[in-house]
Design a protein around this motif. Structure first.
Motif, mmCIF file in Angstrom:
data_model
loop_
_atom_site.group_PDB
_atom_site.id
_atom_site.type_symbol
_atom_site.label_atom_id
_atom_site.label_comp_id
_atom_site.label_asym_id
_atom_site.label_seq_id
_atom_site.Cartn_x
_atom_site.Cartn_y
_atom_site.Cartn_z
ATOM 1 N N ASP A 97 -21.474 1.164 105.605
ATOM 2 C CA ASP A 97 -22.803 1.723 105.116
ATOM 3 C C ASP A 97 -22.839 3.323 106.613
ATOM 4 N N LEU A 98 -22.007 3.118 107.758
ATOM 5 C CA LEU A 98 -22.836 4.172 108.901
ATOM 6 C C LEU A 98 -22.056 5.511 108.163
ATOM 7 N N LEU A 99 -20.887 5.173 107.153
ATOM 8 C CA LEU A 99 -20.757 6.766 106.550
ATOM 9 C C LEU A 99 -21.443 7.692 105.619
ATOM 10 N N GLU A 100 -22.919 7.170 105.567
ATOM 11 C CA GLU A 100 -23.560 7.738 105.280
ATOM 12 C C GLU A 100 -24.729 8.537 106.536
ATOM 13 N N HIS A 101 -24.267 8.208 107.234
ATOM 14 C CA HIS A 101 -25.657 8.984 107.944
ATOM 15 C C HIS A 101 -25.476 9.655 109.165
ATOM 16 N N ARG A 102 -25.350 10.423 109.659
ATOM 17 C CA ARG A 102 -24.945 11.776 111.362
ATOM 18 C C ARG A 102 -24.636 10.495 112.113
ATOM 19 N N LEU A 103 -23.393 10.705 112.169
ATOM 20 C CA LEU A 103 -22.886 10.277 113.393
ATOM 21 C C LEU A 103 -22.261 11.236 114.716
ATOM 22 N N ALA A 150 -10.586 16.441 115.947
ATOM 23 C CA ALA A 150 -11.289 16.674 113.930
ATOM 24 C C ALA A 150 -12.017 14.609 113.958
ATOM 25 N N ASP A 151 -10.847 14.350 113.646
ATOM 26 C CA ASP A 151 -11.679 13.160 112.831
ATOM 27 C C ASP A 151 -11.581 11.748 114.155
ATOM 28 N N CYS A 152 -12.479 11.513 114.360
ATOM 29 C CA CYS A 152 -12.722 9.900 115.505
ATOM 30 C C CYS A 152 -12.643 8.903 114.720
ATOM 31 N N SER A 153 -12.453 8.030 114.944
ATOM 32 C CA SER A 153 -12.757 6.414 114.753
ATOM 33 C C SER A 153 -13.235 5.712 115.112
ATOM 34 N N TRP A 154 -13.477 4.423 114.728
ATOM 35 C CA TRP A 154 -14.909 3.639 115.085
ATOM 36 C C TRP A 154 -13.639 1.306 114.530
ATOM 37 N N CYS A 155 -13.129 0.621 115.814
ATOM 38 C CA CYS A 155 -13.107 0.299 115.282
ATOM 39 C C CYS A 155 -13.970 -1.131 115.581
ATOM 40 N N PRO A 178 -17.723 13.303 112.573
ATOM 41 C CA PRO A 178 -18.745 13.562 113.163
ATOM 42 C C PRO A 178 -19.539 14.692 113.321
ATOM 43 N N LEU A 179 -21.005 14.105 112.993
ATOM 44 C CA LEU A 179 -21.887 15.675 113.413
ATOM 45 C C LEU A 179 -21.683 16.875 114.649
ATOM 46 N N PHE A 180 -21.407 15.724 115.090
ATOM 47 C CA PHE A 180 -21.419 15.763 116.420
ATOM 48 C C PHE A 180 -20.591 15.529 117.604
ATOM 49 N N GLY A 206 -28.629 11.427 115.186
ATOM 50 C CA GLY A 206 -27.985 10.007 114.574
ATOM 51 C C GLY A 206 -28.291 9.304 115.482
ATOM 52 N N ILE A 207 -26.684 7.972 114.988
ATOM 53 C CA ILE A 207 -25.760 7.554 115.642
ATOM 54 C C ILE A 207 -24.718 7.494 116.466
ATOM 55 N N GLY A 208 -24.885 6.543 117.150
ATOM 56 C CA GLY A 208 -23.341 6.809 118.311
ATOM 57 C C GLY A 208 -22.857 5.687 119.020
#
Length: 146
Positions: A18-24, A32-37, A53-55, A72-74
């Protein structure tokens, strides 16, 4: 983590996808890419979320400021600014899903020939741990004096 106002705007976030629909906002070292486990509170379910991420920055203090501004969410480790959660300025987005925790250890040869910087850091850590993390169980005298 996010501000209560940000979460109100976002609506219900129940699972990592669900987080993918928001500013992270992310802590990153020029990737360039981030990942959260994520690990579910039941300890059995795990999910990895890969996103752009947005930022992103490699400074948790800066991320804390952006989160407080409602950008956003972080991710923000509790050791960075525990007061923000304690005071309700930032809240967990999905309390049932957690980022992995890591142990922090101070290893040294013993009390007899401990260097002054090591001794001072140990004393500081023992003094600050209950202030930063009041909900953690207290250390026994055996552990805190070794």
């Amino acid at each position: 983590m996010a501000t209560p106002a940000c979460l109100k705007r976002c609506g219900a976030i129940r699972k990592p996808q669900d987080l993918l629909e928001h500013r992270l906002l992310a802590f990153s070292h020029w990737k360039a890419d981030c990942s959260w486990c994520f690990v579910h509170e039941n300890g059995r379910e795990k999910q990895t979320l890969t996103f752009q991420p947005l930022f992103a920055m490699n400074d948790f203090a800066g991320l804390a400021s952006m989160l407080l501004a409602g950008a956003g969410i972080g991710e923000l480790p509790p050791v960075v600014r525990p007061d923000l959660v304690r005071e309700g300025k930032l809240v967990e987005v999905m309390p049932q899903w957690r980022l992995p925790t890591y142990d922090l250890s101070l290893v040294y040869l013993g009390n007899r020939h401990i260097s002054k910087p090591c001794r001072l850091f140990k004393e500081f850590a023992i003094e600050m741990a209950p202030v930063l993390f009041p909900d953690f169980p207290e250390q026994s005298a055996e552990h805190s004096s070794s």
